[in-house]
Scaffold this motif. Structure first.
Motif, mmCIF file in Angstrom:
data_model
loop_
_atom_site.group_PDB
_atom_site.id
_atom_site.type_symbol
_atom_site.label_atom_id
_atom_site.label_comp_id
_atom_site.label_asym_id
_atom_site.label_seq_id
_atom_site.Cartn_x
_atom_site.Cartn_y
_atom_site.Cartn_z
ATOM 1 N N SER A 137 0.861 -1.200 0.000
ATOM 2 C CA SER A 137 0.000 0.000 0.000
ATOM 3 C C SER A 137 0.888 1.239 0.000
ATOM 4 O O SER A 137 1.973 1.231 0.590
ATOM 5 N N LYS A 138 0.412 2.295 -0.649
ATOM 6 C CA LYS A 138 1.264 3.489 -0.787
ATOM 7 C C LYS A 138 1.513 4.155 0.567
ATOM 8 O O LYS A 138 2.651 4.443 0.910
ATOM 9 N N VAL A 139 0.448 4.401 1.320
ATOM 10 C CA VAL A 139 0.592 5.004 2.656
ATOM 11 C C VAL A 139 -0.123 4.093 3.657
ATOM 12 O O VAL A 139 -1.289 3.752 3.458
ATOM 13 N N ILE A 140 0.615 3.711 4.704
ATOM 14 C CA ILE A 140 0.026 2.824 5.719
ATOM 15 C C ILE A 140 -0.067 3.589 7.044
ATOM 16 O O ILE A 140 0.922 4.188 7.502
ATOM 17 N N VAL A 141 -1.262 3.589 7.625
ATOM 18 C CA VAL A 141 -1.484 4.223 8.926
ATOM 19 C C VAL A 141 -1.857 3.115 9.914
ATOM 20 O O VAL A 141 -2.724 2.294 9.613
ATOM 21 N N ALA A 142 -1.169 3.068 11.054
ATOM 22 C CA ALA A 142 -1.473 2.031 12.051
ATOM 23 C C ALA A 142 -1.973 2.680 13.332
ATOM 24 O O ALA A 142 -1.422 3.687 13.796
ATOM 25 N N ILE A 143 -3.039 2.092 13.884
ATOM 26 C CA ILE A 143 -3.557 2.523 15.195
ATOM 27 C C ILE A 143 -3.457 1.309 16.101
ATOM 28 O O ILE A 143 -4.081 0.273 15.833
ATOM 29 N N ASN A 144 -2.661 1.413 17.159
ATOM 30 C CA ASN A 144 -2.446 0.252 18.021
ATOM 31 C C ASN A 144 -2.037 0.736 19.410
ATOM 32 O O ASN A 144 -1.298 1.714 19.542
ATOM 33 N N THR A 145 -2.507 0.045 20.430
ATOM 34 C CA THR A 145 -2.164 0.429 21.807
ATOM 35 C C THR A 145 -0.724 0.053 22.165
ATOM 36 O O THR A 145 -0.157 0.616 23.104
ATOM 37 N N ASP A 146 -0.173 -0.913 21.425
ATOM 38 C CA ASP A 146 1.169 -1.415 21.753
ATOM 39 C C ASP A 146 2.218 -0.753 20.845
ATOM 40 O O ASP A 146 2.270 -1.033 19.653
#
Ligand code: FAD
Length: 322
Positions: free
Chosen positions: A284-293
């Protein structure tokens, strides 16, 4: 002389995937005197889809239209393709990695007794024999495959051949008989169920919002992942853990044993970033991650990372975007 036929079907992944298949075909026949042909297989195509197919730069567009295809198994379609390939003398076949390509092409290869290269992501046809690249070991390694036979087939990952499409004229159209009336396939079509969605197709969407195990249930998944996807006019995806827990539908799984996507924006919410999941989205061109860890492996491939609880971060994002 090599003759390349690209197969597309009526239930296929749409013009984007067809254009990518045509890009692959153009790359493969770069040094040939002849170009490639396209064969449409399915029920009667609309004028719009024919116009699209004719704009992809093929020498010829064959139309194998038959209403029976809507009620046929892959075995029967493979038989019809075998008959066509033998009659017209094609020695190379290609299809995208859609259900049609994955289901029908291997069967046609078996009937024709030709080798097949699956999941092609690049081709170099400038040398004496074409060199294909395909991911193995969940994308950890890229295999280089040289074909020694003059007769073979490939399935092609559309996401790897996406380029600016330049409409190049209007290919001539030739109708051909499916020959289905004389085919006995040995399997029988019993029925099909289709999931209707107002969202874009996951394989071709420009934006994908995916959720993992912490979504807890399908209602929360739809409210958060679906809600954010709708704000961005995107598709929804999921991890296998989310699918196995009944949080998301099976056809939304992204990864090694799910769909391979390469959208402009991929948002991974509550996803650890297992190698099997990365295999389906890391291009994927831009990857955004949302994670508590903050140590979650997904952050190693993310362009933007938010260390946060998705149950509070996503509603805030939705309210900002609405
Ligand atoms: C042969 C094989 C094939 C497979 N194929 C696939 C495949 O195609 N696709 C796939 O996805 N998996 C596949 N898997 C499974 C894969 O190994 C992982 O188990 C799976 O991807 C994990 O899913 P997950 O990230 O949702 O869950 P988890 O690994 O449990 O990760 C959940 C993440 O969410 C974070 N988190 C927890 N609570 C919150 C919160 N409130 N807010 C934000 N973040 C939070 C945690 O820190 C964690 O990082 C396959 C496995 C095998 C063996």
């Amino acid at each position: 002389m090599s003759k390349l036929l690209c197969l597309v079907d009526s239930a296929g992944a749409g013009l984007g995937a067809q254009a990518s298949l045509a890009t692959f075909a153009a790359d493969l026949c770069i040094n040939w005197d002849s170009g490639f042909s396209i064969c449409y297989v399915g029920s009667e195509p609309s004028a719009e889809s024919m116009a699209d197919l004719c704009s992809l730069g093929a020498m010829e567009v064959l139309v194998m239209a038959d209403e029976q295809f809507a009620r046929l198994t892959a075995d029967a379609a493979a038989e019809a393709i075998r008959t066509l390939v033998i009659a017209e003398g094609y020695n190379i076949l290609a299809a995208d990695c859609s259900s049609f390509g994955r289901d029908v092409l291997p069967r046609a290869c078996a009937l024709l007794d030709i080798p097949m290269i699956s999941d092609v992501i690049a081709v170099d046809a400038t040398g004496p024999a074409p060199m294909f690249r395909r991911p193995v070991c969940a994308g950890k390694l890229i295999a280089k495959v040289e074909v020694t036979s003059t007769r073979y087939a490939c399935t092609v990952r559309a996401s790897a051949f996406r380029r600016e499409r330049v409409p190049s004229g209007n290919s001539p159209v030739r109708r051909i008989d499916s020959g289905l009336d004389g085919i006995t396939a040995g399997t029988e079509w019993v029925g099909a169920s289709h999931v209707e969605s107002k969202r874009p197709d996951l394989s071709n969407a420009n934006v994908v919002v995916s959720g993992g195990r912490p979504l807890r249930d399908s209602e929360t998944y739809e409210r958060l992942i679906g809600g954010l996807a709708d704000c961005l006019h995107g598709a929804t995806g999921a991890t296998r853990a989310a699918v196995d827990s009944g949080i998301a539908a099976n056809d939304l799984q992204v990864g090694q044993t799910g769909k391979v996507v390469a959208p402009a924006l991929y948002i991974a919410a509550g996803i650890s970033g297992s190698i099997q999941h990365l295999a389906g989205m890391k291009d994927s061109k831009v990857i955004v991650a949302i994670n508590t860890d903050p140590e979650a492996p997904i952050f190693s491939v993310a362009d933007f990372g938010l260390v946060a609880d998705l149950h509070t971060a996503i509603p805030e994002l939705i309210s900002l975007l609405s």
